[in-house]
Write a protein that holds these residues in place. Sequence first.
Motif, short mmCIF file in Angstrom:
data_model
loop_
_atom_site.label_atom_id
_atom_site.label_comp_id
_atom_site.label_asym_id
_atom_site.label_seq_id
_atom_site.Cartn_x
_atom_site.Cartn_y
_atom_site.Cartn_z
N GLY A 110 0.92 -1.15 0.05
CA GLY A 110 0.04 -0.04 0.10
C GLY A 110 0.82 1.18 0.13
N GLU A 111 2.02 1.13 -0.16
CA GLU A 111 3.15 2.37 -0.17
C GLU A 111 3.63 2.37 -1.60
OE1 GLU A 111 4.26 2.34 4.61
OE2 GLU A 111 5.80 1.56 3.06
N GLN A 112 4.25 3.49 -1.73
CA GLN A 112 4.77 3.87 -3.20
C GLN A 112 6.10 4.58 -2.83
OE1 GLN A 112 2.28 6.17 -5.86
NE2 GLN A 112 1.16 6.71 -4.13
N LEU A 113 7.02 4.92 -3.92
CA LEU A 113 7.89 5.94 -3.78
C LEU A 113 7.81 7.04 -4.54
CD1 LEU A 113 10.98 3.42 -3.92
CD2 LEU A 113 10.06 4.18 -1.87
N MET A 114 8.39 8.07 -4.10
CA MET A 114 8.44 9.45 -4.89
C MET A 114 9.88 10.08 -4.84
SD MET A 114 6.56 13.22 -4.30
CE MET A 114 5.28 12.48 -4.73
N ASN A 115 10.71 9.83 -5.86
CA ASN A 115 11.93 10.23 -5.81
C ASN A 115 12.28 11.96 -5.66
OD1 ASN A 115 12.24 11.40 -8.63
ND2 ASN A 115 12.64 9.33 -9.43
N LEU A 116 13.42 12.50 -5.59
CA LEU A 116 13.41 13.78 -5.33
C LEU A 116 13.33 14.69 -6.64
CD1 LEU A 116 16.76 14.17 -3.48
CD2 LEU A 116 14.40 14.19 -2.50
N LEU A 117 13.54 13.93 -7.91
CA LEU A 117 13.09 14.64 -8.93
C LEU A 117 11.60 14.75 -9.26
CD1 LEU A 117 13.79 15.59 -11.80
CD2 LEU A 117 13.86 13.25 -12.76
N GLU A 118 10.99 13.58 -8.96
CA GLU A 118 9.39 13.70 -8.95
C GLU A 118 8.82 14.74 -8.14
OE1 GLU A 118 7.59 9.41 -9.45
OE2 GLU A 118 9.26 9.21 -8.38
N PHE A 119 9.50 14.72 -6.98
CA PHE A 119 8.83 15.69 -5.85
C PHE A 119 9.23 17.29 -6.18
CE2 PHE A 119 9.56 18.50 -2.18
CZ PHE A 119 8.63 18.28 -1.39
N PHE A 120 10.17 17.48 -6.73
CA PHE A 120 10.46 19.02 -7.20
C PHE A 120 9.87 19.25 -8.52
CE2 PHE A 120 13.92 18.24 -3.58
CZ PHE A 120 13.48 19.62 -3.01
N ARG A 121 9.58 18.48 -9.38
CA ARG A 121 8.78 18.72 -10.46
C ARG A 121 7.13 19.02 -9.93
NH1 ARG A 121 11.06 14.43 -15.01
NH2 ARG A 121 12.61 15.65 -15.98
N LYS A 122 7.12 18.35 -9.10
CA LYS A 122 5.33 18.43 -8.68
C LYS A 122 5.55 19.54 -7.53
CE LYS A 122 1.57 15.78 -6.43
NZ LYS A 122 1.32 14.30 -5.92
N TYR A 123 6.31 19.96 -6.79
CA TYR A 123 6.45 20.99 -5.83
C TYR A 123 7.57 21.70 -6.19
CZ TYR A 123 3.07 17.62 -3.35
OH TYR A 123 2.22 16.72 -3.13
N PRO A 124 7.54 22.58 -7.13
CA PRO A 124 8.81 23.26 -7.31
C PRO A 124 9.36 24.49 -6.12
CG PRO A 124 7.26 23.53 -9.36
CD PRO A 124 6.45 23.02 -8.20
N ASP A 125 10.73 24.50 -6.06
CA ASP A 125 11.42 25.29 -5.24
C ASP A 125 12.28 26.27 -5.49
OD1 ASP A 125 13.26 25.89 -2.96
OD2 ASP A 125 11.40 25.05 -1.87
N GLU A 126 12.28 27.51 -5.10
CA GLU A 126 13.13 28.27 -5.85
C GLU A 126 14.48 28.13 -5.63
OE1 GLU A 126 12.85 31.76 -2.32
OE2 GLU A 126 12.13 32.19 -4.28
N ASN A 127 14.77 27.38 -4.49
CA ASN A 127 16.25 27.05 -4.03
C ASN A 127 16.73 25.90 -5.06
OD1 ASN A 127 16.63 29.16 -2.20
ND2 ASN A 127 15.18 28.14 -0.95
N VAL A 128 15.79 25.03 -5.43
CA VAL A 128 16.24 24.00 -6.39
C VAL A 128 15.94 24.16 -7.78
CG1 VAL A 128 15.76 21.48 -6.52
CG2 VAL A 128 15.72 22.62 -4.26
N LYS A 129 17.27 24.16 -8.60
CA LYS A 129 17.13 24.47 -10.12
C LYS A 129 16.80 23.24 -10.62
CE LYS A 129 20.08 28.41 -9.83
NZ LYS A 129 20.26 28.41 -8.27
N ILE A 130 15.51 22.32 -10.47
CA ILE A 130 15.28 21.19 -11.07
C ILE A 130 15.35 21.08 -12.50
CG2 ILE A 130 12.80 20.97 -11.12
CD1 ILE A 130 14.98 18.47 -9.45
N ASP A 131 14.97 22.00 -13.26
CA ASP A 131 14.98 22.09 -14.74
C ASP A 131 16.46 21.71 -15.18
OD1 ASP A 131 12.43 22.08 -14.77
OD2 ASP A 131 12.34 24.31 -14.98
#
Length: 370
Positions: A110-131
């Motif tokens: 019943g659990e799943q994984l969300m990696n850091l790339l997925e997380f910061f694409r879903k929740y952008p942060d000005e301190n993380v230049k995910i693009d």
Amino acid sequence: MTINQFADYTSKTYNYSKRLGNLTAEAVGVIKGEKHFPVFADRIIFKPLTKSKPLSTPLFAYAEVFWSWVINTYFMPVPQYRLAFCEGYEAETGKNYDYGTAVPFAYGEGEQLMNLLEFFRKYPDENVKIDDYLNYCQMFYDYTEILESTYFQTHQNLAEELAMQILVSVLKGDQNYHYENIAFVCNESGEILRMAPMIDHEFSTYFMFPDSMGQHMYWFGELERSIEGREIRADEYDWLVNETERHMMEKSATCLHKNLVYIREHYPLVAEEFLRKLSRFENDLIEHKEWFAVKKSPGYPDHANSDVWMIGKARYKDHDEVKAANYEVKYGGPGKKIKFDTLNSLLIYDVRKIIQQIKQVLNGGAYICQ
């Protein structure tokens, strides 16, 4: 020791036709693809060595066993890998070998994984230049901007867990500890529950290039250099024709030092805890080095050819049979027999050298590569 005194290098054999199903997931990242790993009883995943994965040799599997045991014994709970065969798998997929490792799921039902790339694409942060993020193997990654993100700044416990994982990744010389290898465990609705345990230890510097001592020493030097953080000369990486790769390499060359200093200054309790555990590990390396001997598994492949993956890439990724045939002539063959006595001597020496380097940086001292 309070857990297993030795890593288990015996292999287990599974039969692909008797799998319960496949762990099927599209890789979320800059490198697209699908993984269809067989799943067996007790939630065990067979993770094959892949013909097109850069630099893949049987020691990739041994690295998974060694480091999952070391990390679980000295630093934090992680899933334990073991050497494994999956009969019928290579015939079914073509692009994967029928040998690799077997490992339990890193998350529950019943659990799943969300990696850091997925997380910061879903929740952008000005301190993380995910693009700007790129995934290259044989690179080290800067995690200071991740730790500076609003989410980790406001979730102290998770930030401390991540900081500890980063420190362990430096210790094991992970040349592929990118943003897609770190994940949160979430419930079915996507709510974050905790950091996922560390997995994927195959790109450990100490286990790479068993068929080329020159290559091994060069990349070990890159690990030392990144921990040291020595300033880069303007023309130092001009041998890399690809400009993107050159810039990545320049960043990689100093970022482990940056990570260590950041954690030392912002998470001093984590650094202290890591150093205590590291000292216990170091003492056992000195006093009981036989505990850390990597043992050849009977029947498991024991030759290494770090170039053969280019054949697999041409055939399974580029779909170019002409190029694959040319590469088979140039790079084909089993390669060199792995000398486990040499591997173990070098492993202990190199790990102890990196431990001293890490300790000096975390204790606030300078370190000069010898």
